[in-house]
Design a protein around this motif. Structure first.
Motif, PDB file in Angstrom:
ATOM      1  N   MET A  92       0.807  -1.217   0.000  1.00 61.07           N
ATOM      2  CA  MET A  92       0.000   0.000   0.000  1.00 61.07           C
ATOM      3  C   MET A  92       0.841   1.269   0.000  1.00 61.07           C
ATOM      4  O   MET A  92       0.511   2.240  -0.674  1.00 61.07           O
ATOM      5  N   ALA A  93       1.950   1.259   0.764  1.00 57.80           N
ATOM      6  CA  ALA A  93       2.818   2.435   0.803  1.00 57.80           C
ATOM      7  C   ALA A  93       3.415   2.688  -0.577  1.00 57.80           C
ATOM      8  O   ALA A  93       3.497   3.827  -1.033  1.00 57.80           O
TER       9      ALA A  93
ATOM     10  N   ILE B 132      12.132  -2.932  12.467  1.00 63.13           N
ATOM     11  CA  ILE B 132      12.614  -4.278  12.193  1.00 63.13           C
ATOM     12  C   ILE B 132      14.001  -4.266  11.555  1.00 63.13           C
ATOM     13  O   ILE B 132      14.847  -5.081  11.879  1.00 63.13           O
ATOM     14  N   SER B 133      14.214  -3.305  10.638  1.00 58.21           N
ATOM     15  CA  SER B 133      15.386  -3.485   9.771  1.00 58.21           C
ATOM     16  C   SER B 133      16.411  -2.346   9.768  1.00 58.21           C
ATOM     17  O   SER B 133      17.421  -2.447   9.077  1.00 58.21           O
TER      18      SER B 133
ATOM     19  N   TYR C  16      -5.987   0.068  21.325  1.00 55.10           N
ATOM     20  CA  TYR C  16      -4.743  -0.584  21.705  1.00 55.10           C
ATOM     21  C   TYR C  16      -3.778   0.447  22.285  1.00 55.10           C
ATOM     22  O   TYR C  16      -3.010   0.156  23.176  1.00 55.10           O
ATOM     23  N   TYR C  17      -3.854   1.676  21.766  1.00 51.27           N
ATOM     24  CA  TYR C  17      -2.907   2.712  22.157  1.00 51.27           C
ATOM     25  C   TYR C  17      -3.446   3.646  23.235  1.00 51.27           C
ATOM     26  O   TYR C  17      -4.661   3.736  23.436  1.00 51.27           O
TER      27      TYR C  17
ATOM     28  N   SER D 270       0.374   3.776  -3.057  1.00 53.31           N
ATOM     29  CA  SER D 270      -0.220   5.108  -2.895  1.00 53.31           C
ATOM     30  C   SER D 270       0.798   6.217  -3.117  1.00 53.31           C
ATOM     31  O   SER D 270       0.431   7.302  -3.549  1.00 53.31           O
TER      32      SER D 270
ATOM     33  N   ASN E   9       0.575  -5.522  16.573  1.00 53.55           N
ATOM     34  CA  ASN E   9       0.365  -5.633  18.013  1.00 53.55           C
ATOM     35  C   ASN E   9       0.406  -7.086  18.463  1.00 53.55           C
ATOM     36  O   ASN E   9       0.920  -7.392  19.536  1.00 53.55           O
TER      37      ASN E   9
ATOM     38  N   VAL F 175       7.087   0.471  11.159  1.00 50.53           N
ATOM     39  CA  VAL F 175       7.297  -0.924  11.546  1.00 50.53           C
ATOM     40  C   VAL F 175       8.535  -1.481  10.856  1.00 50.53           C
ATOM     41  O   VAL F 175       9.395  -2.098  11.485  1.00 50.53           O
ATOM     42  N   ASN F 176       8.628  -1.217   9.557  1.00 51.90           N
ATOM     43  CA  ASN F 176       9.767  -1.733   8.806  1.00 51.90           C
ATOM     44  C   ASN F 176      11.083  -1.181   9.350  1.00 51.90           C
ATOM     45  O   ASN F 176      12.085  -1.893   9.397  1.00 51.90           O
TER      46      ASN F 176
ATOM     47  N   ASP G 135      -6.557   6.391  17.511  1.00 59.69           N
ATOM     48  CA  ASP G 135      -6.239   4.979  17.360  1.00 59.69           C
ATOM     49  C   ASP G 135      -7.131   4.542  16.212  1.00 59.69           C
ATOM     50  O   ASP G 135      -8.333   4.354  16.364  1.00 59.69           O
ATOM     51  N   MET G 136      -6.551   4.450  15.007  1.00 63.67           N
ATOM     52  CA  MET G 136      -7.357   4.312  13.794  1.00 63.67           C
ATOM     53  C   MET G 136      -8.206   3.038  13.803  1.00 63.67           C
ATOM     54  O   MET G 136      -9.365   3.062  13.380  1.00 63.67           O
TER      55      MET G 136
ATOM     56  N   ALA H  32      -8.952   1.230   2.965  1.00 62.55           N
ATOM     57  CA  ALA H  32      -7.664   1.681   3.522  1.00 62.55           C
ATOM     58  C   ALA H  32      -7.721   1.673   5.045  1.00 62.55           C
ATOM     59  O   ALA H  32      -6.768   1.266   5.709  1.00 62.55           O
TER      60      ALA H  32
ATOM     61  N   PHE I 295      -5.442  -0.672   7.366  1.00 58.67           N
ATOM     62  CA  PHE I 295      -4.666  -0.038   8.430  1.00 58.67           C
ATOM     63  C   PHE I 295      -4.917  -0.790   9.751  1.00 58.67           C
ATOM     64  O   PHE I 295      -3.982  -1.175  10.466  1.00 58.67           O
TER      65      PHE I 295
ATOM     66  N   TYR J 232      -3.418  -4.310   9.770  1.00 58.70           N
ATOM     67  CA  TYR J 232      -1.966  -4.238   9.882  1.00 58.70           C
ATOM     68  C   TYR J 232      -1.565  -3.882  11.312  1.00 58.70           C
ATOM     69  O   TYR J 232      -0.629  -4.443  11.869  1.00 58.70           O
ATOM     70  N   GLN J 233      -2.298  -2.951  11.903  1.00 64.79           N
ATOM     71  CA  GLN J 233      -2.034  -2.546  13.289  1.00 64.79           C
ATOM     72  C   GLN J 233      -2.236  -3.735  14.242  1.00 64.79           C
ATOM     73  O   GLN J 233      -1.395  -4.003  15.104  1.00 64.79           O
TER      74      GLN J 233
ATOM     75  N   GLN K 193      -4.640   6.212   3.662  1.00 60.42           N
ATOM     76  CA  GLN K 193      -3.542   5.594   2.899  1.00 60.42           C
ATOM     77  C   GLN K 193      -2.194   6.100   3.391  1.00 60.42           C
ATOM     78  O   GLN K 193      -1.257   5.317   3.576  1.00 60.42           O
ATOM     79  N   ASN K 194      -2.105   7.423   3.619  1.00 63.35           N
ATOM     80  CA  ASN K 194      -0.838   7.982   4.096  1.00 63.35           C
ATOM     81  C   ASN K 194      -0.510   7.467   5.496  1.00 63.35           C
ATOM     82  O   ASN K 194       0.651   7.179   5.794  1.00 63.35           O
ATOM     83  N   GLY K 195      -1.536   7.354   6.331  1.00 64.10           N
ATOM     84  CA  GLY K 195      -1.325   6.846   7.685  1.00 64.10           C
ATOM     85  C   GLY K 195      -0.850   5.408   7.650  1.00 64.10           C
ATOM     86  O   GLY K 195       0.057   5.013   8.388  1.00 64.10           O
ATOM     87  N   PHE K 196      -1.454   4.636   6.787  1.00 58.17           N
ATOM     88  CA  PHE K 196      -1.075   3.236   6.568  1.00 58.17           C
ATOM     89  C   PHE K 196       0.396   3.160   6.155  1.00 58.17           C
ATOM     90  O   PHE K 196       1.194   2.403   6.736  1.00 58.17           O
ATOM     91  N   SER K 197       0.768   3.993   5.193  1.00 56.58           N
ATOM     92  CA  SER K 197       2.154   3.991   4.702  1.00 56.58           C
ATOM     93  C   SER K 197       3.133   4.379   5.799  1.00 56.58           C
ATOM     94  O   SER K 197       4.198   3.777   5.953  1.00 56.58           O
TER      95      SER K 197
ATOM     96  N   TYR L  26       8.471  -2.243  -0.229  1.00 58.54           N
ATOM     97  CA  TYR L  26       9.193  -2.904   0.850  1.00 58.54           C
ATOM     98  C   TYR L  26       8.943  -4.406   0.793  1.00 58.54           C
ATOM     99  O   TYR L  26       9.803  -5.199   1.110  1.00 58.54           O
TER     100      TYR L  26
ATOM    101  N   TYR M 272       2.756   4.114   9.021  1.00 56.59           N
ATOM    102  CA  TYR M 272       2.803   3.054  10.017  1.00 56.59           C
ATOM    103  C   TYR M 272       3.641   1.887   9.497  1.00 56.59           C
ATOM    104  O   TYR M 272       4.433   1.297  10.220  1.00 56.59           O
ATOM    105  N   GLN M 273       3.455   1.579   8.227  1.00 56.96           N
ATOM    106  CA  GLN M 273       4.215   0.493   7.602  1.00 56.96           C
ATOM    107  C   GLN M 273       5.713   0.812   7.613  1.00 56.96           C
ATOM    108  O   GLN M 273       6.531  -0.017   7.991  1.00 56.96           O
TER     109      GLN M 273
END
Lengths: 191, 191
Positions: free
Chosen positions: A84-85, B146-147, B94-95, A88, A143, B142-143, B83-84, A131, A135, A138-139, B132-136, A94, B138-139
């Protein structure tokens, strides 16, 4: 029954489309078939399409420095799939996406979807909800990796993907859960 | 200059609203002030509102079993906060969200936003892009956990939040980066 039936049923979950709108959408849709294990998107490529899984199953995964793969998500029939990232923002992906089974896809290119938003504004609503749901999914996934036990994650997997377990290899489920196939088999026996 | 200026400028990033639409939106907006450290949302509560930060700064965080807090996101002025997953599904959050500074918020309740989507359909587009931007975001977050190395994550933090560093406590930045304040201070000296 047409090749668009599942897709249009999916739209009907959130929006009501009239006949001219349905025609505009179906004329923008493209199709693609993947054989088992075929790659749809590779890390670093730009995700140029948003995919709807008509039949079969995709997996979305990352590869770490040691070459190990980590399954992030499965997308069986009626799921939408993309990085999605990447989609969009039209930036490098990734994730890698591959077919776990022979898979039939319907999809919109980035440009055709941008054009469709103008022609069929109701689609804004559909993809807003999609979306938001993506989201949330994925969240929850993040978690649960952080805070749930492997047993709990296995229960969540079964709940999210009913019947998928019988279709895909143990190693892919274990990778999704972040455990070894041996540990997965122990959890299953315990249940 | 009105209290809605920043909010309406934010909408203008993605959609063009006419005067009646602007009036419908502003009549649905509510306001709230938080003092420093005040809680806006607690884990387990339902996130009933979608917040726009007019001034000040929020932090979104989780607390682990040992009581340690982990900062997930900062939301300074012009950011949206919720908290979407909780907001879009009206399920427990969750948050936890709290104010890092005295903060002025504008917000829409879940019901008023659902109503606004009917009255001002263009908002579907705005919030689709926002989701969509929030999703990106957040992604990517997270990435990068991790990396990426701590040094790289610090660079990303500075890029995403220009000038925020001088406003908030070291411990909050360290928690966002997943490192100790001592290690953060070492990274800073090295640069």
């Amino acid at each position: 029954m047409t090749i668009f039936d599942r897709l249009l049923e999916n739209f009907a979950l959130h929006i009501k489309l009239d006949v001219p709108e349905l025609q505009q959408i179906t004329s923008a849709v493209q199709t693609r078939c993947l054989h088992k294990d075929e790659l749809l998107l590779k890390t670093g490529e730009i995700c140029r399409n948003l995919y709807f899984v008509d039949s079969g199953c995709l997996r979305v995964y990352t590869q770490d420095k040691n070459g190990s793969e980590h399954n992030v998500l499965f997308c069986p029939e009626n799921w939408w799939a993309a990085d999605m990232a990447s989609f969009s923002g039209q930036v490098p992906a990734y994730y890698t996406i591959a077919a776990l089974e022979a898979t039939e896809l319907l999809y919109f290119s980035y440009q055709s979807l941008e054009q469709l938003y103008i022609e069929v504004p109701k689609l804004e609503r559909f993809f807003r909800i999609l979306a938001q749901n993506g989201f949330s999914l994925y969240q929850r996934r993040v978690n649960s990796i952080i805070s749930r036990s492997a047993e709990e994650r296995y229960g969540q997997f079964q709940h999210l993907y009913p019947k998928l377990e019988r279709r895909i290899a143990q190693k892919h489920i274990a990778s999704y859960l972040g455990i070894t196939p041996v540990f997965l088999s122990m959890i299953r026996k315990k249940r």
